[in-house]
Design a protein around this motif. Sequence first.
Motif, short mmCIF file in Angstrom:
data_model
loop_
_atom_site.label_atom_id
_atom_site.label_comp_id
_atom_site.label_asym_id
_atom_site.label_seq_id
_atom_site.Cartn_x
_atom_site.Cartn_y
_atom_site.Cartn_z
N VAL A 184 0.75 -1.14 -0.08
CA VAL A 184 0.03 0.04 0.00
C VAL A 184 0.90 1.13 0.00
CG1 VAL A 184 -1.71 1.24 1.28
CG2 VAL A 184 -1.95 -1.28 0.96
N VAL A 185 2.01 1.18 0.89
CA VAL A 185 2.70 2.25 0.95
C VAL A 185 3.57 2.59 -0.41
CG1 VAL A 185 4.97 3.19 1.84
CG2 VAL A 185 3.05 2.26 3.29
N LEU A 186 3.80 1.53 -1.06
CA LEU A 186 4.57 1.66 -2.56
C LEU A 186 3.53 2.16 -3.45
CD1 LEU A 186 7.02 0.93 -4.35
CD2 LEU A 186 6.03 -1.29 -4.55
N ALA A 187 2.51 1.60 -3.43
CA ALA A 187 1.49 2.07 -4.38
C ALA A 187 1.14 3.74 -4.15
CB ALA A 187 0.16 1.15 -4.18
N ALA A 188 1.05 4.02 -2.99
CA ALA A 188 0.62 5.40 -2.63
C ALA A 188 1.97 6.22 -3.01
CB ALA A 188 0.50 5.61 -1.00
N PHE A 189 3.07 5.60 -2.71
CA PHE A 189 4.29 6.57 -3.26
C PHE A 189 4.50 6.64 -4.67
CE2 PHE A 189 8.88 6.79 -4.37
CZ PHE A 189 9.10 7.78 -3.87
#
Length: 108
Positions: free
Chosen positions: A42-47
């Motif tokens: 999720v953090v990777l996608a948001a980044f």
Amino acid sequence: MNYGRASAFVVGMIHGVGAETPTQLVIFLAAAGAGGRAVGEVVLAAFIVGLLTSNSLITLGSAVGFLKASENWKVYVSVAIVTACFSLIIGSLFLLGKGSILPAIFGG
């Protein structure tokens, strides 16, 4: 060579991602790693979404500004000089390790 819109876009995105992005990505994923794989994804996608969105908006704003300014040569030259000076000053501060004197919005 005559570069088109697609090649300009690709070069701009490569420069926009730059050398700092991999470091940020590692830090985000390491911090999210404590929450497990799903949180990391999720953090990777948001980044990635944030990076592409911010780069696209900055590019759009810059392009519109320069195109509008080109309608008036004096304004165009003034904007180009201010942009160049700003870039040189900020870049020099970072190169000299003085980025901390800048306000947070500029990376300080």
